[in-house]
Design a protein around this motif. Sequence first.
Motif, PDB file in Angstrom:
ATOM      1  N   LYS A  92      44.992 -19.370 -23.612  1.00  0.00           N
ATOM      2  CA  LYS A  92      44.383 -18.793 -24.429  1.00  0.00           C
ATOM      3  C   LYS A  92      42.948 -18.778 -24.253  1.00  0.00           C
ATOM      4  O   LYS A  92      42.336 -19.636 -23.683  1.00  0.00           O
ATOM      5  N   PRO A  93      42.144 -17.551 -24.551  1.00  0.00           N
ATOM      6  CA  PRO A  93      40.821 -17.402 -24.362  1.00  0.00           C
ATOM      7  C   PRO A  93      39.861 -18.454 -25.093  1.00  0.00           C
ATOM      8  O   PRO A  93      40.135 -18.828 -26.083  1.00  0.00           O
ATOM      9  N   THR A  94      38.862 -18.701 -24.355  1.00  0.00           N
ATOM     10  CA  THR A  94      37.760 -19.555 -25.006  1.00  0.00           C
ATOM     11  C   THR A  94      36.340 -18.938 -24.905  1.00  0.00           C
ATOM     12  O   THR A  94      36.028 -18.393 -23.884  1.00  0.00           O
ATOM     13  N   ASN A  95      35.273 -19.530 -25.894  1.00  0.00           N
ATOM     14  CA  ASN A  95      33.978 -18.925 -25.772  1.00  0.00           C
ATOM     15  C   ASN A  95      33.102 -20.258 -24.958  1.00  0.00           C
ATOM     16  O   ASN A  95      32.153 -19.933 -24.650  1.00  0.00           O
ATOM     17  N   ASN A  96      34.013 -21.188 -24.570  1.00  0.00           N
ATOM     18  CA  ASN A  96      33.350 -22.179 -23.456  1.00  0.00           C
ATOM     19  C   ASN A  96      33.053 -21.835 -22.338  1.00  0.00           C
ATOM     20  O   ASN A  96      34.191 -21.605 -21.570  1.00  0.00           O
ATOM     21  N   LYS A  97      31.902 -21.547 -21.769  1.00  0.00           N
ATOM     22  CA  LYS A  97      31.956 -21.237 -20.300  1.00  0.00           C
ATOM     23  C   LYS A  97      32.325 -22.254 -19.288  1.00  0.00           C
ATOM     24  O   LYS A  97      32.540 -22.137 -18.347  1.00  0.00           O
ATOM     25  N   TYR A  98      32.248 -23.528 -19.891  1.00  0.00           N
ATOM     26  CA  TYR A  98      32.932 -24.835 -18.906  1.00  0.00           C
ATOM     27  C   TYR A  98      34.481 -24.878 -19.398  1.00  0.00           C
ATOM     28  O   TYR A  98      34.961 -26.050 -18.875  1.00  0.00           O
ATOM     29  N   GLY A  99      34.989 -24.102 -19.889  1.00  0.00           N
ATOM     30  CA  GLY A  99      36.452 -24.137 -19.962  1.00  0.00           C
ATOM     31  C   GLY A  99      37.582 -23.434 -18.888  1.00  0.00           C
ATOM     32  O   GLY A  99      36.991 -22.187 -18.617  1.00  0.00           O
ATOM     33  N   TYR A 100      38.170 -24.002 -18.573  1.00  0.00           N
ATOM     34  CA  TYR A 100      39.088 -23.678 -17.160  1.00  0.00           C
ATOM     35  C   TYR A 100      40.580 -23.858 -17.632  1.00  0.00           C
ATOM     36  O   TYR A 100      41.179 -24.919 -18.437  1.00  0.00           O
ATOM     37  N   ALA A 101      41.383 -22.944 -17.085  1.00  0.00           N
ATOM     38  CA  ALA A 101      42.859 -23.273 -17.099  1.00  0.00           C
ATOM     39  C   ALA A 101      43.668 -22.923 -15.918  1.00  0.00           C
ATOM     40  O   ALA A 101      42.781 -22.634 -14.975  1.00  0.00           O
ATOM     41  N   ILE A 102      44.538 -23.685 -15.423  1.00  0.00           N
ATOM     42  CA  ILE A 102      45.372 -23.522 -14.463  1.00  0.00           C
ATOM     43  C   ILE A 102      46.626 -22.756 -14.557  1.00  0.00           C
ATOM     44  O   ILE A 102      47.255 -23.039 -15.418  1.00  0.00           O
ATOM     45  N   ILE A 103      46.757 -21.941 -13.558  1.00  0.00           N
ATOM     46  CA  ILE A 103      48.180 -21.125 -13.530  1.00  0.00           C
ATOM     47  C   ILE A 103      48.865 -21.691 -12.274  1.00  0.00           C
ATOM     48  O   ILE A 103      48.418 -21.340 -11.304  1.00  0.00           O
ATOM     49  N   LEU A 163      40.664 -32.183  -1.105  1.00  0.00           N
ATOM     50  CA  LEU A 163      41.103 -33.435  -1.854  1.00  0.00           C
ATOM     51  C   LEU A 163      39.821 -33.890  -2.595  1.00  0.00           C
ATOM     52  O   LEU A 163      38.417 -33.529  -2.355  1.00  0.00           O
ATOM     53  N   PRO A 164      40.072 -34.883  -3.637  1.00  0.00           N
ATOM     54  CA  PRO A 164      39.014 -35.356  -4.485  1.00  0.00           C
ATOM     55  C   PRO A 164      38.072 -36.088  -3.448  1.00  0.00           C
ATOM     56  O   PRO A 164      38.708 -37.029  -2.748  1.00  0.00           O
ATOM     57  N   ALA A 165      36.675 -36.111  -3.694  1.00  0.00           N
ATOM     58  CA  ALA A 165      35.738 -36.755  -2.789  1.00  0.00           C
ATOM     59  C   ALA A 165      35.480 -38.096  -3.810  1.00  0.00           C
ATOM     60  O   ALA A 165      35.333 -37.962  -4.715  1.00  0.00           O
ATOM     61  N   ALA A 166      35.512 -39.156  -2.876  1.00  0.00           N
ATOM     62  CA  ALA A 166      35.049 -40.628  -3.512  1.00  0.00           C
ATOM     63  C   ALA A 166      33.566 -40.457  -4.225  1.00  0.00           C
ATOM     64  O   ALA A 166      32.906 -39.995  -3.466  1.00  0.00           O
ATOM     65  N   ASN A 167      33.537 -40.806  -5.406  1.00  0.00           N
ATOM     66  CA  ASN A 167      32.291 -41.208  -5.954  1.00  0.00           C
ATOM     67  C   ASN A 167      31.412 -39.863  -6.211  1.00  0.00           C
ATOM     68  O   ASN A 167      30.097 -39.548  -6.355  1.00  0.00           O
ATOM     69  N   SER A 168      32.467 -38.750  -6.306  1.00  0.00           N
ATOM     70  CA  SER A 168      31.605 -37.446  -6.643  1.00  0.00           C
ATOM     71  C   SER A 168      31.808 -36.864  -8.025  1.00  0.00           C
ATOM     72  O   SER A 168      32.444 -37.326  -8.861  1.00  0.00           O
ATOM     73  N   ARG A 169      30.853 -36.085  -8.262  1.00  0.00           N
ATOM     74  CA  ARG A 169      30.828 -35.611  -9.498  1.00  0.00           C
ATOM     75  C   ARG A 169      30.376 -34.220  -9.542  1.00  0.00           C
ATOM     76  O   ARG A 169      29.888 -33.499  -8.458  1.00  0.00           O
ATOM     77  N   ILE A 170      30.295 -33.372 -10.413  1.00  0.00           N
ATOM     78  CA  ILE A 170      30.038 -32.202 -10.678  1.00  0.00           C
ATOM     79  C   ILE A 170      28.775 -32.049 -11.724  1.00  0.00           C
ATOM     80  O   ILE A 170      29.043 -32.408 -12.863  1.00  0.00           O
ATOM     81  N   LYS A 171      27.708 -31.346 -11.401  1.00  0.00           N
ATOM     82  CA  LYS A 171      26.578 -31.376 -12.259  1.00  0.00           C
ATOM     83  C   LYS A 171      25.848 -30.107 -12.329  1.00  0.00           C
ATOM     84  O   LYS A 171      25.929 -29.167 -11.369  1.00  0.00           O
ATOM     85  N   LEU A 172      25.224 -29.793 -13.535  1.00  0.00           N
ATOM     86  CA  LEU A 172      24.509 -28.719 -13.797  1.00  0.00           C
ATOM     87  C   LEU A 172      23.154 -28.699 -13.080  1.00  0.00           C
ATOM     88  O   LEU A 172      22.546 -29.827 -13.144  1.00  0.00           O
ATOM     89  N   ASN A 173      22.850 -27.840 -12.278  1.00  0.00           N
ATOM     90  CA  ASN A 173      21.434 -27.905 -11.615  1.00  0.00           C
ATOM     91  C   ASN A 173      20.190 -27.908 -12.566  1.00  0.00           C
ATOM     92  O   ASN A 173      20.511 -27.715 -13.782  1.00  0.00           O
ATOM     93  N   ASP A 174      19.460 -28.142 -11.692  1.00  0.00           N
ATOM     94  CA  ASP A 174      17.908 -28.281 -12.754  1.00  0.00           C
ATOM     95  C   ASP A 174      17.555 -27.080 -13.449  1.00  0.00           C
ATOM     96  O   ASP A 174      16.876 -27.084 -14.366  1.00  0.00           O
ATOM     97  N   THR A 175      17.869 -25.598 -13.003  1.00  0.00           N
ATOM     98  CA  THR A 175      17.440 -24.636 -13.614  1.00  0.00           C
ATOM     99  C   THR A 175      18.686 -24.532 -14.828  1.00  0.00           C
ATOM    100  O   THR A 175      18.209 -23.523 -15.484  1.00  0.00           O
ATOM    101  N   GLY A 176      19.674 -24.932 -14.770  1.00  0.00           N
ATOM    102  CA  GLY A 176      20.946 -24.794 -15.838  1.00  0.00           C
ATOM    103  C   GLY A 176      21.324 -23.524 -15.665  1.00  0.00           C
ATOM    104  O   GLY A 176      22.232 -23.148 -16.608  1.00  0.00           O
ATOM    105  N   SER A 178      23.770 -23.031 -12.908  1.00  0.00           N
ATOM    106  CA  SER A 178      25.053 -23.082 -11.827  1.00  0.00           C
ATOM    107  C   SER A 178      25.502 -24.630 -11.752  1.00  0.00           C
ATOM    108  O   SER A 178      24.900 -25.302 -11.921  1.00  0.00           O
ATOM    109  N   LEU A 179      26.575 -24.799 -11.571  1.00  0.00           N
ATOM    110  CA  LEU A 179      27.338 -26.198 -11.080  1.00  0.00           C
ATOM    111  C   LEU A 179      27.018 -26.382  -9.671  1.00  0.00           C
ATOM    112  O   LEU A 179      27.345 -25.512  -8.906  1.00  0.00           O
TER     113      LEU A 179
END
Length: 281
Positions: A92-103, A163-176, A178-179
């Motif tokens: 289902k569609p969402t207005n959340n720009k950080y919303g993701y679905a897997i097919i 594969l998942p990287a150890a101690n890794s995360r996703i962050k919004l850049n300083d300008t807001g 992109s990730l």
Amino acid sequence: MIRGLFTAASGMLAGERRQDVLANNLANANTIGYKKDDSLMRSFPEMLLYAVNDHTGSGPQGIRPGMPDVGAVGTGAFLEEILPRFTQGTLKPTNNKYGYAIIDVDRPLNPQAPDARRKTFFAVTDGSGSSFVTRDGEFHVNQQGFLMNAAGLFVQAVDDQGLPAANSRIKLNDTGTSLEAGTVEENGEFTVNEAYRFDAVDVLDTDRLQNAGNGGFRYDPANLGARTGEVRQGFLEGSNVDLTETMTDMIAVMRSYEANQRVIRTLDGTLDKAVNSLGRI
């Protein structure tokens, strides 16, 4: 009669546990990425009864060749296992720009096929070393700029091996705008790593996952592989709970429960007659 009480009671206990599973599915029918649980019922081994003739004085254990058998009798049932079903939920569609679905990609229907139990998930971590996979793609950015889900789990970055990287995360850049992906040092400092990216991973055999609650599953690192499914932004995956099927199953379980109740009441009345009436004769 005593055996019948235990048989009926075991059926009631198993039905109660199955009803709890169905009720949990029903409560999560609108939960993003939720995968329904199926309860596997199993009966205890049957017993073969014989018409024991005690005229020889050998007692009820004296079973002689050719003695007529009464037949098999069930000894109850129990809930053997609870297994999640990883079928695709409705997008289902969402207005959340950080919303993701897997097919998921189409795979063989035969559960014995090598890739039949392979599914795509998002990798998340609680920040203390415990990692999980989830289908809940309704992410948001916290005050520190890290991408996380509603359960407070941080989205992990994926390395160049997928594969998942150890101690890794996703962050919004300083300008807001992109990730960016990187690692979090022990002092809490975030370091961008160009080899990391935001992506999903594959679980090679979903039967080996352990439910950790809040839509997360514990996994064995050796059970992971590079993503084969599609990640679609702007959509969320709903639960795979079928409301009609769940309600029908709940009604069937309740009827079975009531039938076992009537059996117990009948046996209780028979025992009461045997003790209070026949006992006086």
